[in-house]
Write a protein that holds these residues in place. Structure first.
Motif, mmCIF file in Angstrom:
data_model
loop_
_atom_site.group_PDB
_atom_site.id
_atom_site.type_symbol
_atom_site.label_atom_id
_atom_site.label_comp_id
_atom_site.label_asym_id
_atom_site.label_seq_id
_atom_site.Cartn_x
_atom_site.Cartn_y
_atom_site.Cartn_z
ATOM 1 N N VAL A 43 0.842 -1.199 0.000
ATOM 2 C CA VAL A 43 0.000 0.000 0.000
ATOM 3 C C VAL A 43 0.877 1.248 0.000
ATOM 4 C CG1 VAL A 43 -1.679 1.327 1.356
ATOM 5 C CG2 VAL A 43 -1.978 -1.147 1.076
ATOM 6 N N ARG A 44 1.935 1.260 0.806
ATOM 7 C CA ARG A 44 2.857 2.400 0.852
ATOM 8 C C ARG A 44 3.577 2.590 -0.482
ATOM 9 N NH1 ARG A 44 3.484 1.173 6.159
ATOM 10 N NH2 ARG A 44 5.093 -0.366 5.866
ATOM 11 N N LEU A 45 3.992 1.499 -1.109
ATOM 12 C CA LEU A 45 4.696 1.625 -2.391
ATOM 13 C C LEU A 45 3.771 2.210 -3.461
ATOM 14 C CD1 LEU A 45 7.275 1.228 -4.023
ATOM 15 C CD2 LEU A 45 6.493 -1.060 -4.565
ATOM 16 N N PHE A 46 2.515 1.828 -3.456
ATOM 17 C CA PHE A 46 1.571 2.395 -4.420
ATOM 18 C C PHE A 46 1.277 3.859 -4.115
ATOM 19 C CE2 PHE A 46 0.835 -1.733 -6.155
ATOM 20 C CZ PHE A 46 0.287 -1.508 -7.402
ATOM 21 N N GLY A 47 1.152 4.214 -2.851
ATOM 22 C CA GLY A 47 0.851 5.602 -2.498
ATOM 23 C C GLY A 47 -0.362 6.097 -3.264
ATOM 24 N N PRO A 48 -0.236 7.226 -3.999
ATOM 25 C CA PRO A 48 -1.372 7.763 -4.751
ATOM 26 C C PRO A 48 -1.612 7.070 -6.098
ATOM 27 C CG PRO A 48 0.517 9.162 -5.082
ATOM 28 C CD PRO A 48 0.931 8.105 -4.073
ATOM 29 N N VAL A 49 -0.743 6.125 -6.456
ATOM 30 C CA VAL A 49 -0.826 5.470 -7.767
ATOM 31 C C VAL A 49 -1.937 4.425 -7.764
ATOM 32 C CG1 VAL A 49 0.428 4.017 -9.413
ATOM 33 C CG2 VAL A 49 1.613 5.868 -8.227
ATOM 34 N N THR A 50 -2.807 4.500 -8.756
ATOM 35 C CA THR A 50 -3.877 3.518 -8.929
ATOM 36 C C THR A 50 -3.362 2.299 -9.677
ATOM 37 O OG1 THR A 50 -5.500 5.304 -9.011
ATOM 38 C CG2 THR A 50 -6.204 3.177 -9.861
ATOM 39 N N LEU A 51 -2.567 2.535 -10.729
ATOM 40 C CA LEU A 51 -2.026 1.469 -11.580
ATOM 41 C C LEU A 51 -0.597 1.781 -11.982
ATOM 42 C CD1 LEU A 51 -4.903 1.049 -14.194
ATOM 43 C CD2 LEU A 51 -4.177 -0.710 -12.600
ATOM 44 N N PHE A 52 0.229 0.760 -12.020
ATOM 45 C CA PHE A 52 1.527 0.812 -12.680
ATOM 46 C C PHE A 52 1.380 -0.005 -13.955
ATOM 47 C CE2 PHE A 52 2.979 1.471 -8.286
ATOM 48 C CZ PHE A 52 3.913 2.475 -8.452
ATOM 49 N N ALA A 53 1.869 0.502 -15.088
ATOM 50 C CA ALA A 53 1.781 -0.212 -16.363
ATOM 51 C C ALA A 53 3.191 -0.436 -16.904
ATOM 52 C CB ALA A 53 0.948 0.584 -17.363
ATOM 53 N N PHE A 54 3.476 -1.686 -17.266
ATOM 54 C CA PHE A 54 4.789 -2.063 -17.777
ATOM 55 C C PHE A 54 4.650 -2.682 -19.160
ATOM 56 C CE2 PHE A 54 4.866 -2.428 -13.150
ATOM 57 C CZ PHE A 54 5.949 -1.627 -12.835
ATOM 58 N N VAL A 102 0.589 -4.784 -22.518
ATOM 59 C CA VAL A 102 0.907 -4.024 -21.323
ATOM 60 C C VAL A 102 0.479 -4.838 -20.108
ATOM 61 C CG1 VAL A 102 0.442 -1.890 -20.040
ATOM 62 C CG2 VAL A 102 0.591 -1.823 -22.521
ATOM 63 N N GLU A 103 1.316 -4.845 -19.080
ATOM 64 C CA GLU A 103 1.011 -5.529 -17.832
ATOM 65 C C GLU A 103 0.640 -4.471 -16.798
ATOM 66 O OE1 GLU A 103 3.073 -9.264 -15.569
ATOM 67 O OE2 GLU A 103 4.409 -7.679 -16.253
ATOM 68 N N LEU A 104 -0.565 -4.571 -16.237
ATOM 69 C CA LEU A 104 -1.082 -3.601 -15.281
ATOM 70 C C LEU A 104 -1.007 -4.159 -13.871
ATOM 71 C CD1 LEU A 104 -4.290 -2.512 -17.224
ATOM 72 C CD2 LEU A 104 -2.058 -1.376 -17.205
ATOM 73 N N PHE A 105 -0.389 -3.405 -12.970
ATOM 74 C CA PHE A 105 -0.272 -3.789 -11.566
ATOM 75 C C PHE A 105 -1.130 -2.835 -10.746
ATOM 76 C CE2 PHE A 105 3.149 -6.017 -13.297
ATOM 77 C CZ PHE A 105 3.841 -6.765 -12.366
ATOM 78 N N SER A 106 -1.994 -3.380 -9.924
ATOM 79 C CA SER A 106 -2.772 -2.582 -8.981
ATOM 80 C C SER A 106 -2.742 -3.306 -7.646
ATOM 81 C CB SER A 106 -4.209 -2.402 -9.478
ATOM 82 O OG SER A 106 -4.869 -3.645 -9.588
ATOM 83 N N GLN A 107 -3.286 -2.676 -6.636
ATOM 84 C CA GLN A 107 -3.350 -3.344 -5.341
ATOM 85 C C GLN A 107 -4.749 -3.136 -4.775
ATOM 86 O OE1 GLN A 107 -3.467 -2.274 -1.886
ATOM 87 N NE2 GLN A 107 -3.849 -0.152 -2.462
ATOM 88 N N GLN A 108 -5.211 -4.143 -4.087
ATOM 89 C CA GLN A 108 -6.499 -4.067 -3.418
ATOM 90 C C GLN A 108 -6.336 -4.668 -2.024
ATOM 91 O OE1 GLN A 108 -9.703 -5.976 -5.489
ATOM 92 N NE2 GLN A 108 -11.238 -5.116 -4.123
ATOM 93 N N ASP A 109 -6.574 -3.869 -1.031
ATOM 94 C CA ASP A 109 -6.453 -4.304 0.362
ATOM 95 C C ASP A 109 -5.101 -4.948 0.661
ATOM 96 O OD1 ASP A 109 -9.092 -3.444 0.855
ATOM 97 O OD2 ASP A 109 -9.887 -5.353 0.135
ATOM 98 N N GLY A 110 -4.019 -4.367 0.089
ATOM 99 C CA GLY A 110 -2.675 -4.862 0.359
ATOM 100 C C GLY A 110 -2.291 -6.110 -0.399
ATOM 101 N N SER A 111 -3.090 -6.471 -1.388
ATOM 102 C CA SER A 111 -2.797 -7.647 -2.213
ATOM 103 C C SER A 111 -2.576 -7.199 -3.661
ATOM 104 C CB SER A 111 -3.975 -8.619 -2.139
ATOM 105 O OG SER A 111 -3.733 -9.748 -2.924
ATOM 106 N N LEU A 112 -1.515 -7.696 -4.277
ATOM 107 C CA LEU A 112 -1.172 -7.319 -5.639
ATOM 108 C C LEU A 112 -2.106 -7.978 -6.643
ATOM 109 C CD1 LEU A 112 0.910 -5.731 -7.364
ATOM 110 C CD2 LEU A 112 2.197 -7.870 -7.542
#
Length: 153
Positions: A118-129, A135-145
């Motif tokens: 959660v801290r690493l994501f901060g204000p980020v909703t999605l990381f896209a690689f 494209v691979e989309l990374f998000s987090q929900q309740d501390g789960s990737l």
């Protein structure tokens, strides 16, 4: 409102206006042939960039990543990324790491959960690689990737 930005070393940007630029910071190369002393820029992208790396303005596209923010100003992303410059290692020491390199960021994302994620994501909703054909989309929900692949048809 969803805002999408690209994060890449400044010398990789071929077009696009830099929204923010981080000065170089000093240190040793970390974990391989990645320069820690380089300028990193943030560029504004369209929302379609989350599903199509062709619109990413840095080349090669594997040298940066895109992020999406929901109802957050650019300053929140800039401040958050500034805080990612160091990471605590196993012994509790702060170490510089190439937070702008998608290879390292993906490793860290995959290795965290709970409050750390959660801290690493901060204000980020999605990381896209970038992937070879999508494209691979990374998000987090309740501390789960959560990871989703968007393939280019």
């Amino acid at each position: 409102m969803l805002s999408v930005y690209g994060v890449a070393p400044s010398e990789q940007l071929f077009k696009g206006t830099s929204e923010a630029e981080f000065p170089a910071f000093h240190g040793r190369p970390v974990g391989g042939p990645v320069l820690v002393d380089c300028k990193v820029s943030i560029v504004k992208l369209g929302s379609h960039a989350l599903g199509d790396q062709q619109s990413w303005v840095w080349k090669p596209v594997t040298q940066g990543y895109a992020v999406a923010l929901e109802n957050q100003p650019l300053s929140s992303l800039k401040n958050h990324l500034r805080g990612l410059r160091t990471l605590k290692d196993e012994s509790g020491q702060n170490r510089l790491w190439p937070w702008f390199d998608p290879r390292y960021l993906k490793l860290v994302l995959r290795g965290l959960d709970g409050d750390d994620l959660v801290r690493l994501f901060g204000p980020v909703t999605l990381f896209a690689f970038a992937l070879e054909n999508g494209v691979e989309l990374f998000s987090q929900q309740d501390g789960s990737l959560q990871v989703k692949v968007v393939s280019k048809c």
